[in-house]
Design a protein around this motif. Structure first.
Motif, short mmCIF file in Angstrom:
data_model
loop_
_atom_site.label_atom_id
_atom_site.label_comp_id
_atom_site.label_asym_id
_atom_site.label_seq_id
_atom_site.Cartn_x
_atom_site.Cartn_y
_atom_site.Cartn_z
N ALA A 159 0.83 -1.21 0.00
CA ALA A 159 0.00 0.00 0.00
C ALA A 159 0.86 1.26 0.00
CB ALA A 159 -0.93 0.00 1.21
N ASP A 160 0.50 2.20 -0.85
CA ASP A 160 1.17 3.51 -0.94
C ASP A 160 0.09 4.57 -0.74
OD1 ASP A 160 2.48 5.82 -1.56
OD2 ASP A 160 3.40 5.08 -3.40
N CYS A 161 0.09 5.17 0.42
CA CYS A 161 -0.96 6.13 0.74
C CYS A 161 -0.88 7.39 -0.10
CB CYS A 161 -0.92 6.47 2.23
SG CYS A 161 -1.58 5.14 3.27
N ALA A 162 0.28 7.65 -0.70
CA ALA A 162 0.37 8.78 -1.62
C ALA A 162 -0.45 8.52 -2.88
CB ALA A 162 1.83 9.05 -1.98
N VAL A 174 -4.72 6.62 9.47
CA VAL A 174 -4.00 6.11 10.62
C VAL A 174 -3.46 4.70 10.38
CG1 VAL A 174 -6.05 5.11 11.71
CG2 VAL A 174 -4.14 5.86 13.14
N LEU A 175 -4.02 3.99 9.40
CA LEU A 175 -3.59 2.62 9.09
C LEU A 175 -2.51 2.56 8.02
CD1 LEU A 175 -7.05 0.77 9.10
CD2 LEU A 175 -5.26 0.68 10.84
N CYS A 176 -2.06 3.69 7.53
CA CYS A 176 -1.02 3.69 6.50
C CYS A 176 0.28 3.12 7.04
CB CYS A 176 -0.79 5.11 5.99
SG CYS A 176 -2.12 5.76 4.96
N PRO A 177 1.04 2.40 6.22
CA PRO A 177 2.32 1.84 6.68
C PRO A 177 3.35 2.93 6.90
CG PRO A 177 2.04 1.47 4.33
CD PRO A 177 0.75 2.04 4.82
N ALA A 231 -7.03 0.09 -0.99
CA ALA A 231 -5.70 -0.25 -1.48
C ALA A 231 -5.79 -1.12 -2.74
CB ALA A 231 -4.91 -0.97 -0.39
N ILE A 232 -6.68 -2.09 -2.74
CA ILE A 232 -6.80 -2.98 -3.89
C ILE A 232 -7.34 -2.23 -5.10
CG2 ILE A 232 -8.01 -5.02 -4.77
CD1 ILE A 232 -7.91 -6.09 -1.87
#
Length: 484
Positions: free
Chosen positions: A234-237, A247-250, A286-287
């Motif tokens: 996962a890439d929150c950007a 808050v769940l972003c890696p 994410a998917i």
């Protein structure tokens, strides 16, 4: 004697069957009463004692433990599981002898990995749901393929078994769809509907039981597992999640997928409310945002199944090689499940603590065997390619077990994580598909008509007269049977 003549074509399989039984006897004698997987084994045991579905996973295996609880013996549980393992090998062999012209040694060779793979035997000796799930799936596939065109009742029984497999592990759900496809393509609407009704009855009954215990309809799946899978890519950007999901972003170095559930540094540990809902929404985003990364990550991890050695840690993070150990730590006072320790749970089940005792020399003999006694990853790849070749050559009987094997191989790394424990159930289906692909199919016997039939019926009788059963019980041309 007649029984000797009847067994003669099956000598190769009987030798392998005896060897498989001997290896399982070593497991029972060497590791008493069973091997435990912390803390999943005790969660299933707690659910069996309380007869209450688990909130985080399907509890079909707990029902299995409950059904065996009158025996008051964990040893009896693993003995039944070992018998189911032997039964799977019998299914592979019997189906190949019935549906193909493979000689006895060829069908026995296809069943050999189920009988002799030490990791298969270790899974049978483990108090976990995987063996029961695999046995139900293999039995269902055997029933569906026993005849070229299975009758309605056979389809119903097979779908009933797949329904039971699904409430044991949710991976059975796509297999229900695969099992229905042949009837749908043949436009056997009533058969397909009856099979679907049988599976739905099992799933619906379980959902009602789950609702009665937890207030919602379901089977106990956990969105946290899918979220942990997406955390490896996962890439929150790219995702641009809303504030409640951010808050769940890696952050920091990437971990193995399972580590995101248990590690104290995991973002999920900061979520106190609505954890399941937020994890599910994050995973879905994410998917949808990174579909290619999702597929590439899962497929990359699935390739670990084809390595020559089974490495305990193919990626950073907790993994298990699932082997018979030289020593086992005793039970501690740590709570295992349901507020009870492992010793308390096993004592409630069988009247005595179930801590594993390693007994020599039996355990040592089994550990020596496990150094080489398993199906290597490249050989599994060859078996799967043989099944694929049969499908491409229109050996349609191989299609169902081969596609089922691929589903069981690819789906866990896509939606959870790679684990060698998830590869073992692939083997019997892959071997069955390879045998059906390589063995020339046996022509079905033409039915004989009554004396009042027309000349066409007479021709069918003539065709039927030209086939006989050989000493292995397979249908072959009469001239070939005579030569045999």
């Amino acid at each position: 004697m007649r029984w000797r003549e009847a067994l003669r074509p099956h000598r190769a399989f009987l030798v392998l069957l005896a060897a498989g039984a001997a290896l399982r006897a070593l497991a029972v004698l060497g590791y008493r009463p069973a091997l435990w997987f912390w803390a999943d084994s005790f969660a299933y045991l707690s659910s069996a004692l309380d007869l209450r579905p688990l909130p985080s996973r399907p509890s079909g295996y707990s029902l299995f433990l409950w059904a065996l609880s009158p025996l008051h013996s964990v040893t009896a549980v693993v003995v039944v599981q070992h018998l189911l393992g032997l039964g799977m090998a019998v299914c592979v062999y019997a189906l190949l002898r019935r549906r193909t012209r493979l000689p006895g040694w060829g069908a026995a060779l296809a069943a050999a990995p189920v009988l002799l793979d030490v990791h298969q035997i270790q899974l049978e000796h483990l108090v976990m749901a995987d063996l029961l799930f695999t046995a139900l799936v293999v039995a269902a596939v055997t029933i569906l393929l026993w005849r070229p065109r299975p009758g309605g009742w056979l389809v119903v029984v097979a779908l009933l078994l797949l329904g039971l497999a699904t409430v044991t592990r949710t991976l059975g759900l796509p297999l229900i769809a695969l099992a229905l496809l042949p009837a749908l393509f043949a436009r056997r609407w009533r058969t397909a509907l009856a099979g679907l009704a049988a599976a739905s009855a099992v799933l619906g009954g379980y959902a009602v039981w789950f609702h009665d215990a937890h207030g919602s309809y379901g089977m106990g799946g956990s969105s946290t597992w899918l979220w942990s899978r997406t955390m490896t890519f996962a890439d929150c950007a790219v995702m641009k999640p809303p504030r409640d999901l951010a808050v769940l972003c890696p952050s920091g170095p990437r971990l193995a997928a399972p580590a995101y559930i248990w590690d104290a540094r995991s973002p999920i540990q900061r979520v106190k409310k609505d954890r399941e809902r937020l994890a599910g929404e994050f995973a879905s985003l994410a998917i949808r945002s990174q579909p290619l990364d999702f597929l590439a990550t899962g497929l990359h991890d699935a390739l670990w199944a084809f390595e020559w050695d089974r490495r305990p840690y193919p990626s950073p993070g907790p993994q298990s090689a699932y082997v018979f150990p030289a020593s086992v730590k005793p039970f501690t006072s740590k709570v295992a499940s349901g507020g009870r320790t492992a010793a308390e749970l096993t004592t409630a089940y069988q009247g005595a603590s179930g801590g594993t005792r390693v007994a020599e020399p039996f355990a040592g003999w089994l550990r020596a065997y496990q150094e080489q006694g398993f199906l290597r990853g490249p050989l599994l790849a060859v078996v799967l390619l043989a099944g694929l070749a049969g499908v491409l050559a229109r050996r349609w009987a191989a299609l169902l077990p081969w596609t089922a094997a691929m589903v069981l191989l690819l789906l866990p790394p896509l939606i959870a994580a790679f684990d060698h424990r998830y590869v073992v159930p692939v083997v019997p289906l892959a071997c069955l598909a390879a045998g059906l692909a390589l063995g020339a199919p046996v022509a079905p016997v033409a039915s004989t008509g009554s004396s009042a039939r027309t000349a066409a019926g007479g021709r069918r009788r003539s065709a039927s007269a030209n086939v006989q059963a050989d000493d292995g019980g397979r249908v072959v041309p009469a001239d070939r049977a005579a030569k045999a």
